[in-house]
Design a protein around this motif. Structure first.
Motif, PDB file in Angstrom:
ATOM      1  N   SER A  23       0.791  -1.233   0.000  1.00 32.20           N
ATOM      2  CA  SER A  23       0.000   0.000   0.000  1.00 32.20           C
ATOM      3  C   SER A  23       0.822   1.281   0.000  1.00 32.20           C
ATOM      4  O   SER A  23       0.261   2.368  -0.162  1.00 32.20           O
ATOM      5  N   TYR A  24       2.130   1.179   0.199  1.00 34.87           N
ATOM      6  CA  TYR A  24       2.942   2.391   0.078  1.00 34.87           C
ATOM      7  C   TYR A  24       2.841   2.864  -1.365  1.00 34.87           C
ATOM      8  O   TYR A  24       3.188   2.145  -2.298  1.00 34.87           O
ATOM      9  N   GLU A  25       2.350   4.087  -1.539  1.00 34.24           N
ATOM     10  CA  GLU A  25       2.191   4.632  -2.887  1.00 34.24           C
ATOM     11  C   GLU A  25       3.549   4.905  -3.536  1.00 34.24           C
ATOM     12  O   GLU A  25       3.745   4.658  -4.716  1.00 34.24           O
ATOM     13  N   TYR A  26       4.481   5.391  -2.734  1.00 37.99           N
ATOM     14  CA  TYR A  26       5.818   5.708  -3.227  1.00 37.99           C
ATOM     15  C   TYR A  26       6.797   4.741  -2.561  1.00 37.99           C
ATOM     16  O   TYR A  26       6.978   4.787  -1.345  1.00 37.99           O
ATOM     17  N   GLU A  27       7.405   3.888  -3.350  1.00 32.87           N
ATOM     18  CA  GLU A  27       8.250   2.826  -2.813  1.00 32.87           C
ATOM     19  C   GLU A  27       9.362   3.355  -1.913  1.00 32.87           C
ATOM     20  O   GLU A  27       9.675   2.752  -0.892  1.00 32.87           O
ATOM     21  N   ASN A  28       9.939   4.493  -2.255  1.00 36.60           N
ATOM     22  CA  ASN A  28      11.028   5.030  -1.435  1.00 36.60           C
ATOM     23  C   ASN A  28      10.550   5.438  -0.032  1.00 36.60           C
ATOM     24  O   ASN A  28      11.345   5.476   0.903  1.00 36.60           O
ATOM     25  N   HIS A  29       9.266   5.701   0.139  1.00 36.68           N
ATOM     26  CA  HIS A  29       8.748   6.088   1.456  1.00 36.68           C
ATOM     27  C   HIS A  29       8.765   4.937   2.455  1.00 36.68           C
ATOM     28  O   HIS A  29       8.694   5.170   3.665  1.00 36.68           O
ATOM     29  N   GLU A  72      18.621  -6.143   9.981  1.00 33.35           N
ATOM     30  CA  GLU A  72      17.186  -5.861   9.902  1.00 33.35           C
ATOM     31  C   GLU A  72      16.914  -4.370  10.083  1.00 33.35           C
ATOM     32  O   GLU A  72      15.929  -3.845   9.548  1.00 33.35           O
ATOM     33  N   PHE A  73      17.763  -3.701  10.822  1.00 29.15           N
ATOM     34  CA  PHE A  73      17.563  -2.281  11.104  1.00 29.15           C
ATOM     35  C   PHE A  73      18.490  -1.363  10.308  1.00 29.15           C
ATOM     36  O   PHE A  73      18.271  -0.154  10.277  1.00 29.15           O
ATOM     37  N   SER A  74      19.504  -1.929   9.669  1.00 31.55           N
ATOM     38  CA  SER A  74      20.444  -1.089   8.919  1.00 31.55           C
ATOM     39  C   SER A  74      20.272  -1.192   7.405  1.00 31.55           C
ATOM     40  O   SER A  74      20.631  -0.266   6.677  1.00 31.55           O
ATOM     41  N   LEU A  75      19.733  -2.287   6.934  1.00 30.25           N
ATOM     42  CA  LEU A  75      19.532  -2.470   5.503  1.00 30.25           C
ATOM     43  C   LEU A  75      18.504  -1.461   5.001  1.00 30.25           C
ATOM     44  O   LEU A  75      17.512  -1.183   5.680  1.00 30.25           O
ATOM     45  N   LYS A  76      18.739  -0.912   3.832  1.00 31.74           N
ATOM     46  CA  LYS A  76      17.823   0.075   3.253  1.00 31.74           C
ATOM     47  C   LYS A  76      17.560  -0.264   1.791  1.00 31.74           C
ATOM     48  O   LYS A  76      18.339  -0.968   1.146  1.00 31.74           O
ATOM     49  N   ASP A  77      16.488   0.271   1.286  1.00 32.40           N
ATOM     50  CA  ASP A  77      16.153   0.232  -0.134  1.00 32.40           C
ATOM     51  C   ASP A  77      16.004  -1.169  -0.710  1.00 32.40           C
ATOM     52  O   ASP A  77      16.288  -1.394  -1.892  1.00 32.40           O
ATOM     53  N   VAL A  78      15.558  -2.105   0.095  1.00 32.24           N
ATOM     54  CA  VAL A  78      15.181  -3.413  -0.438  1.00 32.24           C
ATOM     55  C   VAL A  78      13.928  -3.178  -1.284  1.00 32.24           C
ATOM     56  O   VAL A  78      12.985  -2.521  -0.817  1.00 32.24           O
ATOM     57  N   PRO A  79      13.890  -3.667  -2.511  1.00 37.86           N
ATOM     58  CA  PRO A  79      12.703  -3.430  -3.341  1.00 37.86           C
ATOM     59  C   PRO A  79      11.427  -3.970  -2.700  1.00 37.86           C
ATOM     60  O   PRO A  79      11.431  -4.996  -2.018  1.00 37.86           O
ATOM     61  N   LYS A  80      10.344  -3.261  -2.937  1.00 37.09           N
ATOM     62  CA  LYS A  80       9.044  -3.657  -2.407  1.00 37.09           C
ATOM     63  C   LYS A  80       8.722  -5.096  -2.793  1.00 37.09           C
ATOM     64  O   LYS A  80       8.234  -5.879  -1.972  1.00 37.09           O
ATOM     65  N   SER A  81       9.006  -5.458  -4.028  1.00 33.39           N
ATOM     66  CA  SER A  81       8.710  -6.821  -4.494  1.00 33.39           C
ATOM     67  C   SER A  81       9.480  -7.869  -3.697  1.00 33.39           C
ATOM     68  O   SER A  81       8.960  -8.959  -3.436  1.00 33.39           O
TER      69      SER A  81
END
Length: 147
Positions: A23-29, A72-81
């Motif tokens: 449901s996040y409209e903008y994946e980066n959010h 789990e807390f440091s990883l970023k920008d894992v694709p929504k898929s």
């Protein structure tokens, strides 16, 4: 009876987690943090996946999962898929693990010391379900606030 109840709750809330991430409209959010919000929805999602795969998957289901909690807390920008796939995989792990349990298993001591004292497997599974619900609410609020 408790096993079926836990299956219903874990499936309901893991599917709701999937819905929240979708449901996040903008994946980066998914990865945004702001002011006093120290954990992003994405990191909370990774945390839930790691937590469940550790305590239900690896311990009860014997999946061989090895947790890297700091990631789990440091990883970023894992694709929504990818997050969605991880959630779907976790649903399968939970169902397989819970299907392997008997009612007698629930009264046995959980094999790991988690809170510095012994507890039954049933108690710990209820804790894990409430832990999931707690962070699920945070993710919902994060999405509505920052997306």
């Amino acid at each position: 009876m408790l096993i079926e109840t836990l299956k219903i709750l874990f499936n309901r809330d893991l599917n709701k987690l999937k819905f929240e991430i979708e449901s996040y409209e903008y994946e980066n959010h998914i990865w945004d943090i702001e002011k006093n919000i120290s954990n992003s929805g994405g990191n909370l999602c990774l945390h839930l996946i790691g937590n469940i795969n550790t305590y239900i998957g690896a311990e009860i289901g014997k999946t061989g999962y090895i947790r890297n909690r700091p990631l789990e807390f440091s990883l970023k920008d894992v694709p929504k898929s990818e997050l969605i796939q991880k959630i779907e995989d976790t649903i399968l792990v939970v169902n397989n693990a819970l299907d392997s349990l008997t009612e007698d298993d629930l009264t046995a001591v959980y094999p790991q010391i988690v809170f510095e004292k012994e507890m039954t497997t049933g108690f710990f599974l209820v804790h894990l379900a409430t832990h999931l619900g707690y962070h699920l609410g945070q993710i919902n609020y994060h999405r509505r606030l920052l997306d």
